[in-house]
Design an enzyme around this catalytic site. Structure first.
Site, short mmCIF file in Angstrom:
data_model
loop_
_atom_site.label_atom_id
_atom_site.label_comp_id
_atom_site.label_asym_id
_atom_site.label_seq_id
_atom_site.Cartn_x
_atom_site.Cartn_y
_atom_site.Cartn_z
NE ARG A 18 -3.70 -0.07 3.53
CZ ARG A 18 -5.07 -0.06 2.97
NH1 ARG A 18 -5.15 -0.09 1.81
NH2 ARG A 18 -5.83 -0.06 3.89
CG ASN A 36 -2.71 -3.36 4.13
OD1 ASN A 36 -1.73 -3.11 4.55
ND2 ASN A 36 -3.66 -3.21 4.53
#
Length: 91
Positions: A18, A36
């Site tokens: 990320r 996520n």
């Protein structure tokens, strides 16, 4: 200006993916978000110039040294005219 929903599958959680996505998006001045997902994948909405998005997607498909990208799905979606930056999103 284009916007896409991108779903990334493989070993992409717990490996800095990320943050990697965040920094790439910022470097190309793209807007959107990354988060996520419960199934172990990572979801991204990315918006900006087509050539910058293509460069972004090329790097996402490679991933980080610790990740292993197995599959990337890209779907064109409607532009968000109000969006101004790229965010890390938590569920």
């Amino acid at each position: 200006m284009n916007r896409y929903l991108v779903n990334v599958y493989g070993k992409v959680q717990g490996v800095g993916f990320r943050y990697f996505t965040y920094y790439i998006a910022k470097s190309y001045k793209l807007t959107g978000w990354v988060k996520n997902c419960d199934d172990g994948s990572v979801a991204i909405e990315i918006q900006g110039k087509g050539t910058d998005i293509e460069k972004f997607l090329t790097k996402i498909r490679i991933g980080t040294p610790f990740s292993k990208v197995k599959k990337v799905d890209v779907i064109k979606i409607d532009i968000d005219k109000k969006e101004k930056k790229f965010n890390l999103t938590y569920y």
